[in-house]
Scaffold this motif. Sequence first.
Motif, PDB file in Angstrom:
ATOM      1  N   MET A   1     -11.448 -22.731  37.850  1.00 49.93           N
ATOM      2  CA  MET A   1     -11.998 -23.961  37.064  1.00 49.93           C
ATOM      3  C   MET A   1     -13.887 -23.858  37.190  1.00 49.93           C
ATOM      4  N   TYR A   2     -13.989 -23.439  38.492  1.00 53.57           N
ATOM      5  CA  TYR A   2     -15.454 -23.464  38.582  1.00 53.57           C
ATOM      6  C   TYR A   2     -16.201 -22.339  37.664  1.00 53.57           C
ATOM      7  N   ARG A   3     -15.210 -21.203  37.477  1.00 51.19           N
ATOM      8  CA  ARG A   3     -15.804 -19.988  36.719  1.00 51.19           C
ATOM      9  C   ARG A   3     -15.936 -20.685  34.995  1.00 51.19           C
ATOM     10  N   SER A   4     -15.007 -21.374  34.877  1.00 55.28           N
ATOM     11  CA  SER A   4     -15.168 -22.045  33.458  1.00 55.28           C
ATOM     12  C   SER A   4     -16.207 -22.787  33.177  1.00 55.28           C
ATOM     13  N   LEU A   5     -16.695 -23.752  34.468  1.00 62.24           N
ATOM     14  CA  LEU A   5     -17.700 -24.607  34.275  1.00 62.24           C
ATOM     15  C   LEU A   5     -19.166 -23.819  34.182  1.00 62.24           C
ATOM     16  N   GLN A   6     -19.091 -22.662  34.730  1.00 62.79           N
ATOM     17  CA  GLN A   6     -20.104 -21.689  34.748  1.00 62.79           C
ATOM     18  C   GLN A   6     -20.181 -21.323  33.386  1.00 62.79           C
TER      19      GLN A   6
ATOM     20  N   GLY B   1     -23.526 -24.324  35.968  1.00 64.91           N
ATOM     21  CA  GLY B   1     -23.457 -23.735  37.085  1.00 64.91           C
ATOM     22  C   GLY B   1     -24.705 -24.390  38.210  1.00 64.91           C
ATOM     23  N   ASP B   2     -25.606 -24.907  37.457  1.00 59.71           N
ATOM     24  CA  ASP B   2     -26.607 -25.816  38.081  1.00 59.71           C
ATOM     25  C   ASP B   2     -25.861 -27.431  38.517  1.00 59.71           C
ATOM     26  N   GLU B   3     -24.839 -27.734  38.073  1.00 59.90           N
ATOM     27  CA  GLU B   3     -24.372 -28.977  38.126  1.00 59.90           C
ATOM     28  C   GLU B   3     -23.811 -28.815  39.579  1.00 59.90           C
ATOM     29  N   GLY B   4     -23.494 -30.160  40.040  1.00 63.73           N
ATOM     30  CA  GLY B   4     -22.927 -30.385  41.327  1.00 63.73           C
ATOM     31  C   GLY B   4     -21.248 -30.357  41.161  1.00 63.73           C
ATOM     32  N   ASN B   5     -20.677 -30.484  42.212  1.00 67.75           N
ATOM     33  CA  ASN B   5     -19.127 -30.266  42.394  1.00 67.75           C
ATOM     34  C   ASN B   5     -18.672 -31.305  41.295  1.00 67.75           C
ATOM     35  N   HIS B   6     -19.621 -32.608  41.162  1.00 65.67           N
ATOM     36  CA  HIS B   6     -18.914 -33.516  40.230  1.00 65.67           C
ATOM     37  C   HIS B   6     -18.557 -33.037  38.613  1.00 65.67           C
ATOM     38  N   ALA B   7     -19.008 -31.925  38.406  1.00 68.26           N
ATOM     39  CA  ALA B   7     -18.930 -31.302  37.125  1.00 68.26           C
ATOM     40  C   ALA B   7     -17.216 -30.865  36.874  1.00 68.26           C
ATOM     41  N   LEU B   8     -16.656 -30.755  38.072  1.00 68.17           N
ATOM     42  CA  LEU B   8     -15.132 -30.606  37.888  1.00 68.17           C
ATOM     43  C   LEU B   8     -14.367 -32.093  37.184  1.00 68.17           C
ATOM     44  N   VAL B   9     -15.091 -33.026  37.646  1.00 70.55           N
ATOM     45  CA  VAL B   9     -14.617 -34.356  37.309  1.00 70.55           C
ATOM     46  C   VAL B   9     -15.047 -34.634  35.650  1.00 70.55           C
ATOM     47  N   LYS B  10     -16.172 -34.120  35.230  1.00 71.55           N
ATOM     48  CA  LYS B  10     -16.617 -34.389  34.075  1.00 71.55           C
ATOM     49  C   LYS B  10     -15.625 -33.174  33.177  1.00 71.55           C
ATOM     50  N   ALA B  11     -15.423 -32.222  33.752  1.00 72.93           N
ATOM     51  CA  ALA B  11     -14.491 -31.142  32.822  1.00 72.93           C
ATOM     52  C   ALA B  11     -13.149 -32.215  32.645  1.00 72.93           C
ATOM     53  N   LEU B  12     -12.626 -32.489  33.653  1.00 75.48           N
ATOM     54  CA  LEU B  12     -11.164 -33.039  33.660  1.00 75.48           C
ATOM     55  C   LEU B  12     -11.241 -34.376  32.758  1.00 75.48           C
ATOM     56  N   GLU B  13     -12.478 -35.100  32.762  1.00 75.77           N
ATOM     57  CA  GLU B  13     -12.389 -36.303  31.803  1.00 75.77           C
ATOM     58  C   GLU B  13     -12.324 -35.753  30.295  1.00 75.77           C
TER      59      GLU B  13
ATOM     60  N   ASP C   1     -22.438 -23.020  40.972  1.00 79.37           N
ATOM     61  CA  ASP C   1     -22.807 -21.635  41.359  1.00 79.37           C
ATOM     62  C   ASP C   1     -22.367 -21.236  42.969  1.00 79.37           C
ATOM     63  N   LEU C   2     -22.922 -22.176  43.729  1.00 75.75           N
ATOM     64  CA  LEU C   2     -22.780 -21.909  45.135  1.00 75.75           C
ATOM     65  C   LEU C   2     -21.335 -21.926  45.486  1.00 75.75           C
ATOM     66  N   GLN C   3     -20.554 -23.301  44.763  1.00 75.91           N
ATOM     67  CA  GLN C   3     -19.168 -23.170  45.353  1.00 75.91           C
ATOM     68  C   GLN C   3     -18.426 -22.002  44.786  1.00 75.91           C
ATOM     69  N   ALA C   4     -18.642 -21.612  43.748  1.00 82.15           N
ATOM     70  CA  ALA C   4     -18.019 -20.347  43.050  1.00 82.15           C
ATOM     71  C   ALA C   4     -18.178 -19.105  43.957  1.00 82.15           C
ATOM     72  N   LYS C   5     -19.239 -18.893  44.404  1.00 82.17           N
ATOM     73  CA  LYS C   5     -19.666 -17.889  45.542  1.00 82.17           C
ATOM     74  C   LYS C   5     -18.824 -18.018  46.670  1.00 82.17           C
ATOM     75  N   ASP C   6     -18.924 -19.118  47.265  1.00 79.25           N
ATOM     76  CA  ASP C   6     -18.248 -19.192  48.526  1.00 79.25           C
ATOM     77  C   ASP C   6     -16.733 -19.278  48.421  1.00 79.25           C
TER      78      ASP C   6
END
Length: 73
Positions: free
Chosen positions: A42-47, A52-64, A13-18
Amino acid sequence: MIADDWRPGFTIDLQAKDLQLVIDEADRLGFPVDATRTALEMYRSLQERGLGDEGNHALVKALETTTGVHLND
């Protein structure tokens, strides 16, 4: 992530805002930021997946999930 530590640091959520702030300012200046837009998508799709409360590592989870390749396999 390599140590299998998935505790959130800076949240999605914070990364997407920034990233949105960067895009808004770039648009105002007429500066192209295509890669930033892609990252925000990519961040919006995770939200949208409720991560949204996950850390940036959620991108890795999504790519996995997308690739079927797991970092710790």
